[in-house]
Design an enzyme around this catalytic site. Structure first.
Site, short mmCIF file in Angstrom:
data_model
loop_
_atom_site.label_atom_id
_atom_site.label_comp_id
_atom_site.label_asym_id
_atom_site.label_seq_id
_atom_site.Cartn_x
_atom_site.Cartn_y
_atom_site.Cartn_z
N SER A 167 41.77 36.16 33.61
CA SER A 167 40.36 36.54 33.69
C SER A 167 40.28 38.04 33.93
CB SER A 167 39.68 35.79 34.84
OG SER A 167 38.40 36.32 35.13
N TYR A 180 39.31 33.20 43.76
CA TYR A 180 39.44 33.07 42.31
C TYR A 180 40.13 34.30 41.73
CZ TYR A 180 38.03 32.47 37.42
OH TYR A 180 38.03 32.35 36.05
#
Length: 276
Positions: A167, A180
């Protein structure tokens, strides 16, 4: 950089003397791809994209209904696919996934380790141990376990390619989603380390780093506050969020011969977000 007196096909630059057009090939033929997290979103779009290219596709997910639906879509389009339920955080299930894949198709050529868990939405000190364990379990341990069983299979047949979902949150700071973000930094570390370890073994390991993509996960995170969705679009210089098909295209490129000289790379698909 120009090299006087040398040509691209020179042995020193191109030891295999492959024709230049080989490096641009996106052709797949009679091969097998595995997609984890294939029940929806990016995983489903990538499974469908592999199938359209003529690959046999194994779809893995905890969501039985969604996984079977992905396979049904592939079958309806004339492709070949198999669904295998798997919790990527459990070693035994990941091992069985790859054993069943080999029993069904006899080989593995490409693996897209995409299974992931949603972001938290709070400052670091507000997070819970359960939240930390869940996110790290799926996003990091899951990728590690999958590669642990994929790499020996690829070694045994002389090569292949792995793509992991990281990501843009793994490329820098991500306020209010620190767990995350840490998990995606870890995915990048796993990707680069494996790429170097297996670079001379015919195995390429890369990652895609999406920004905000229009998935069910995105909609769950932002549907309660439309202003957040507008802000998410504005984060990207192109003025919109991405589509699952755009990530699928990036994954197929990284698996293809067109990326034959690419390994250990984290390909951002982010509408220019990281260029700011």
């Amino acid at each position: 950089m120009m090299l006087p007196g040398r040509v691209v096909a020179d042995y020193a630059l191109n030891p295999t003397k492959q024709p230049l057009e080989h490096a641009m090939s996106m052709t797949f033929s009679g091969q097998v791809a595995l997609v984890t997290g294939g029940a929806a979103g990016i995983g489903r779009a990538t499974a469908l994209a592999f199938a359209r290219e003529g690959l046999k596709v194994v779809v893995a997910d905890l969501d039985l209904a969604g996984g079977e639906a992905t396979v049904a879509l592939i079958h309806a389009a004339g492709g070949e696919a198999l669904f295998i339920a798997c919790d990527v955080t459990r070693d035994a299930e990941v091992r069985q996934l790859h054993e069943r894949l080999i029993a069904a198709y006899g080989r593995l050529d490409y693996a897209y380790n995409n299974a992931g868990i949603e972001i938290e939405q709070g400052r670091l000190a507000e997070g819970s141990e359960a939240e930390f364990d869940a996110i790290m379990g799926v996003n990091v341990k899951g990728v590690w376990l999958c590669m642990k069983y994929q790499l020996p299979l690829l070694l045994a047949q002389g090569g292949g390619a792995i793509v992991n979902t990281a990501s843009v949150a793994g490329l820098g700071a991500a306020p209010k989603m620190s767990i995350y973000s840490a998990s995606k930094h870890a995915v990048i570390g796993l990707t680069k380390s494996a790429a170097i370890e297996y670079a001379k073994k015919g195995i390429r390991v890369n990652a895609v780093c999406p920004a905000v993509i229009d998935t069910d996960m995105f909609r769950r995170a932002y549907e309660a506050d439309p202003r957040k969705a507008e802000f998410a679009a504005a984060m990207h210089p192109v003025g919109r969020i991405g589509t699952v098909e755009e990530i699928a295209s990036a994954v197929l490129y990284l698996c293809s011969d067109g990326a034959a000289f690419t390994t250990g790379h984290c390909l951002t698909v982010d509408g220019g977000a990281t260029a700011i």
